[in-house]
Design a protein around this motif. Structure first.
Motif, PDB file in Angstrom:
ATOM      1  N   UNK B  50       0.841  -1.201   0.000  1.00 49.66           N
ATOM      2  CA  UNK B  50       0.000   0.000   0.000  1.00 49.66           C
ATOM      3  C   UNK B  50       0.875   1.250   0.000  1.00 49.66           C
ATOM      4  N   UNK B  51       1.881   1.244   0.854  1.00 49.69           N
ATOM      5  CA  UNK B  51       2.781   2.384   0.963  1.00 49.69           C
ATOM      6  C   UNK B  51       3.569   2.606  -0.334  1.00 49.69           C
ATOM      7  N   UNK B  52       4.209   1.541  -0.816  1.00 48.70           N
ATOM      8  CA  UNK B  52       5.070   1.671  -1.997  1.00 48.70           C
ATOM      9  C   UNK B  52       4.244   2.036  -3.231  1.00 48.70           C
ATOM     10  N   UNK B  53       3.062   1.442  -3.353  1.00 47.74           N
ATOM     11  CA  UNK B  53       2.273   1.691  -4.547  1.00 47.74           C
ATOM     12  C   UNK B  53       1.691   3.095  -4.553  1.00 47.74           C
ATOM     13  N   UNK B  54       1.216   3.579  -3.408  1.00 46.64           N
ATOM     14  CA  UNK B  54       0.679   4.931  -3.333  1.00 46.64           C
ATOM     15  C   UNK B  54       1.748   5.956  -3.688  1.00 46.64           C
ATOM     16  N   UNK B  55       2.920   5.809  -3.066  1.00 51.94           N
ATOM     17  CA  UNK B  55       3.998   6.759  -3.279  1.00 51.94           C
ATOM     18  C   UNK B  55       4.610   6.619  -4.667  1.00 51.94           C
ATOM     19  N   UNK B  56       4.844   5.390  -5.074  1.00 50.64           N
ATOM     20  CA  UNK B  56       5.471   5.133  -6.375  1.00 50.64           C
ATOM     21  C   UNK B  56       4.632   5.669  -7.520  1.00 50.64           C
ATOM     22  N   UNK B  57       3.328   5.444  -7.433  1.00 52.48           N
ATOM     23  CA  UNK B  57       2.438   5.947  -8.475  1.00 52.48           C
ATOM     24  C   UNK B  57       2.539   7.468  -8.596  1.00 52.48           C
ATOM     25  N   UNK B  58       2.624   8.158  -7.462  1.00 49.50           N
ATOM     26  CA  UNK B  58       2.737   9.619  -7.488  1.00 49.50           C
ATOM     27  C   UNK B  58       4.057  10.039  -8.141  1.00 49.50           C
ATOM     28  N   UNK B  59       5.160   9.391  -7.733  1.00 51.30           N
ATOM     29  CA  UNK B  59       6.472   9.747  -8.284  1.00 51.30           C
ATOM     30  C   UNK B  59       6.490   9.544  -9.802  1.00 51.30           C
ATOM     31  N   UNK B  60       6.020   8.389 -10.242  1.00 50.39           N
ATOM     32  CA  UNK B  60       6.010   8.106 -11.681  1.00 50.39           C
ATOM     33  C   UNK B  60       5.112   9.102 -12.413  1.00 50.39           C
ATOM     34  N   UNK B  61       3.967   9.414 -11.796  1.00 48.14           N
ATOM     35  CA  UNK B  61       3.041  10.337 -12.431  1.00 48.14           C
ATOM     36  C   UNK B  61       3.672  11.724 -12.596  1.00 48.14           C
ATOM     37  N   UNK B  62       4.423  12.170 -11.573  1.00 51.34           N
ATOM     38  CA  UNK B  62       5.088  13.467 -11.658  1.00 51.34           C
ATOM     39  C   UNK B  62       6.165  13.473 -12.743  1.00 51.34           C
ATOM     40  N   UNK B  63       6.760  12.320 -12.973  1.00 54.25           N
ATOM     41  CA  UNK B  63       7.841  12.239 -13.955  1.00 54.25           C
ATOM     42  C   UNK B  63       7.333  11.835 -15.340  1.00 54.25           C
ATOM     43  N   UNK B  64       6.013  11.669 -15.488  1.00 53.91           N
ATOM     44  CA  UNK B  64       5.513  10.996 -16.681  1.00 53.91           C
ATOM     45  C   UNK B  64       5.852  11.715 -17.980  1.00 53.91           C
ATOM     46  N   UNK B  65       6.030  13.034 -17.916  1.00 54.26           N
ATOM     47  CA  UNK B  65       6.306  13.757 -19.160  1.00 54.26           C
ATOM     48  C   UNK B  65       7.785  13.815 -19.524  1.00 54.26           C
ATOM     49  N   UNK B  66       8.630  13.416 -18.622  1.00 54.10           N
ATOM     50  CA  UNK B  66      10.062  13.492 -18.938  1.00 54.10           C
ATOM     51  C   UNK B  66      10.711  12.121 -19.090  1.00 54.10           C
ATOM     52  N   UNK B  67       9.962  11.051 -18.809  1.00 52.68           N
ATOM     53  CA  UNK B  67      10.567   9.717 -18.930  1.00 52.68           C
ATOM     54  C   UNK B  67      10.627   9.310 -20.402  1.00 52.68           C
ATOM     55  N   UNK B  68      11.811   8.986 -20.923  1.00 48.36           N
ATOM     56  CA  UNK B  68      11.887   8.496 -22.304  1.00 48.36           C
ATOM     57  C   UNK B  68      11.213   7.125 -22.404  1.00 48.36           C
ATOM     58  N   UNK B  69      10.357   6.948 -23.391  1.00 42.94           N
ATOM     59  CA  UNK B  69       9.558   5.717 -23.392  1.00 42.94           C
ATOM     60  C   UNK B  69      10.402   4.475 -23.614  1.00 42.94           C
ATOM     61  N   UNK B  70      11.573   4.640 -24.230  1.00 39.68           N
ATOM     62  CA  UNK B  70      12.413   3.458 -24.479  1.00 39.68           C
ATOM     63  C   UNK B  70      12.895   2.807 -23.193  1.00 39.68           C
ATOM     64  N   UNK B  71      13.141   3.607 -22.179  1.00 38.91           N
ATOM     65  CA  UNK B  71      13.689   3.013 -20.948  1.00 38.91           C
ATOM     66  C   UNK B  71      12.703   3.154 -19.784  1.00 38.91           C
ATOM     67  N   UNK B  72      11.413   3.267 -20.105  1.00 34.76           N
ATOM     68  CA  UNK B  72      10.469   3.550 -19.012  1.00 34.76           C
ATOM     69  C   UNK B  72      10.364   2.409 -18.000  1.00 34.76           C
ATOM     70  N   UNK B  73      10.483   1.156 -18.453  1.00 34.69           N
ATOM     71  CA  UNK B  73      10.374   0.037 -17.522  1.00 34.69           C
ATOM     72  C   UNK B  73      11.533   0.071 -16.524  1.00 34.69           C
ATOM     73  N   UNK B  74      12.730   0.363 -17.034  1.00 37.03           N
ATOM     74  CA  UNK B  74      13.900   0.435 -16.149  1.00 37.03           C
ATOM     75  C   UNK B  74      13.718   1.567 -15.140  1.00 37.03           C
ATOM     76  N   UNK B  75      13.203   2.705 -15.623  1.00 38.02           N
ATOM     77  CA  UNK B  75      12.980   3.846 -14.729  1.00 38.02           C
ATOM     78  C   UNK B  75      11.982   3.458 -13.635  1.00 38.02           C
ATOM     79  N   UNK B  76      10.921   2.756 -14.031  1.00 42.03           N
ATOM     80  CA  UNK B  76       9.919   2.331 -13.033  1.00 42.03           C
ATOM     81  C   UNK B  76      10.559   1.433 -11.986  1.00 42.03           C
ATOM     82  N   UNK B  77      11.378   0.503 -12.481  1.00 43.96           N
ATOM     83  CA  UNK B  77      12.025  -0.435 -11.573  1.00 43.96           C
ATOM     84  C   UNK B  77      12.925   0.308 -10.584  1.00 43.96           C
ATOM     85  N   UNK B  78      13.653   1.302 -11.099  1.00 41.38           N
ATOM     86  CA  UNK B  78      14.547   2.073 -10.226  1.00 41.38           C
ATOM     87  C   UNK B  78      13.736   2.811  -9.158  1.00 41.38           C
TER      88      UNK B  78
END
Lengths: 248, 215
Positions: B50-78
């Protein structure tokens, strides 16, 4: 502001930037919390050693250590001697409990290295116990523990812990129902060293027979149990030359 | 109207039943099998996710416009791994006992495919507040199934709930054991978790025909 987030240059720059930021953040956090974490680990070791010799605040089924605030005093009060055994010598050393078993066993693979074995001598209500630290492999990661023996080499208490055994299965080695089974078990059959097996085909689930060299295994954690038995056998054996001199 | 609009509320309630991450999307099965032998482990894992998913979703959402789509899975994992390691370090320094309980879950959280799945499917395309609600909703949906499976596995497998012997003592033969009842040790093994999840899916689909796919 429209940025081309698809270009190769941007991708490489983004990746580099991200690695730098995350790396710096984690390195900073890890180094600034290092001392606190090391202190917590030191306290935990003292608590574990005391737990094995029966100094704890357990109620009927819980595992409760002596509290953090008094563990230092209690440790000095109940642990009368800390020994470092190398070969046939046993030397007193007040920091023996800080010896890292993992490093020692790695160094011992080098032929010229004489492994240092820490041993703690405790005294509770006039009864001496000899606490042996052990370390081995579970299913996923390391397992370790402390075994308190009396001078007849009968187990007085144990504490086991693990780094990453499966929750609800292998992780149960640190539960009372498992650890308490070891109390009173013998590890020697006359002069022969037997250790304590963790047995699935144990015909003694109530654990009444203390000289069968086995305790009841936990369902669903065969590998953890086997690893635990192997750990006891391997590490207790190293202390035998010294431990055998105790009852003479 | 309360704090949440109807649409926002749906983000939380949908994953609880009709779009449950485990029973409908069949994600996060690995951890659901691994740690549900005990109710307590299920609850701890649920809170951590619950904690990781709530926070992680927010972080990814804030970064959504700057993440290059080619490496987005790696970025998510990081992002997931960093969050988990930060939590682990802070707990080790300030709440050591709690960190001991949680340490075994760290690997399972990082590899939990619901987290990656929600980053990929939702947070990359939506704003932070919506993503937060989506993360909480999916984590709760995951928690519901984990707790149900953990409840039955611990009850039928060990005869206990949260470590308390609710059915009597199997060795002393008290409670229901006096009448010849035996614990089913098979419930503690992973296959029975899969079968339990299967039964939940069956019950859920038989009650709601809209969930049944046409073939």
């Amino acid at each position: 502001m429209a940025k081309n987030t698809e270009s190769n240059v941007y991708t490489v720059l983004f990746a580099t930037g991200m690695v730098l930021v995350v790396g710096a953040l984690l390195a900073f956090l890890a180094s600034s919390l290092k001392d606190k974490i090391a202190e917590n680990k030191r306290i935990e070791k003292q608590q574990n050693i005391l737990y094995a010799m029966g100094i704890n605040e357990n109620d009927e089924s819980s595992v409760e250590f002596v509290s953090k605030n008094i563990v230092g005093e209690e440790f000095n009060k109940y642990i009368t001697k800390q020994l470092v055994i190398t070969g046939a010598n046993a030397v007193e050393n007040d920091e023996a409990y800080l010896i890292d078993l993992k490093k020692e066993s790695a160094l011992a693979k080098n032929n010229n290295y004489q492994r240092r074995l820490p041993l703690f001598v405790g005294n509770k209500d006039g009864k001496e116990s000899y606490i042996v630290p052990v370390r081995g492999k579970g299913l996923w990661d390391a397992i370790w523990g402390y075994i308190a023996l009396d001078n007849q080499l009968v187990i007085q208490g144990v504490y086991f812990d693990h780094a990453g055994e499966t929750p609800g299965l292998g992780s149960n080695i640190k539960e009372r129902f498992f650890m308490d089974d070891f109390i009173g078990e013998h590890i020697m059959d006359g002069d022969t060293f037997k250790g304590v097996a963790v047995s699935k085909s144990n015909a003694d689930p109530k654990n009444i027979r203390k000289t069968d060299f086995a305790v009841d295994a936990i369902s669903g954690s065969t590998i953890t149990g086997d690893g635990l038995a192997a750990m006891l056998k391997k590490d207790l054996r190293m202390y035998l030359p010294y431990l055998k001199t105790l009852n003479q | 109207m309360g704090l949440l609009s109807k649409k926002d509320l749906k983000l939380i309630t949908d994953p609880l039943a009709d779009n449950n991450p485990i029973t409908i999307q069949v994600l996060g099965i690995c951890s659901a099998l691994a740690i549900t032998a005990e109710l307590k482990a299920s609850i701890v894992m649920s809170v951590a996710v619950l904690f990781v998913m709530g926070l992680g979703n927010v972080v990814i959402s804030l970064m959504r416009n700057i993440i290059p789509s080619k490496i987005r899975i790696i970025v998510q994992l990081i992002v997931v791994a960093t969050l988990v390691i930060i939590v682990d370090l802070v707990l080790k320094a300030f709440a050591y006992e709690l960190s001991k309980t949680l340490s075994v879950f760290v690997g399972l959280i990082i590899t939990n495919c619901i987290i990656m799945g929600r980053f990929e499917a939702f947070a990359l395309a939506n704003g932070p507040w919506k993503s937060f609600l989506d993360g909480i909703g999916n984590a709760l949906g995951y928690a519901v199934i984990l707790v149900i499976v953990g409840f039955f596995r611990e009850l039928l497998g060990s005869g206990t709930l949260l470590g308390i012997k609710v059915l009597g003592d199997p060795i002393e033969k008290t409670g229901v054991y006096a009448y010849g009842y035996e614990n089913n040790g098979f419930m503690l093994l992973a296959p029975m978790a899969l079968i339990t999840v299967g039964i939940i899916i069956w019950v859920q689909r038989s009650r709601n025909e809209a969930l049944i796919e046409d073939n």
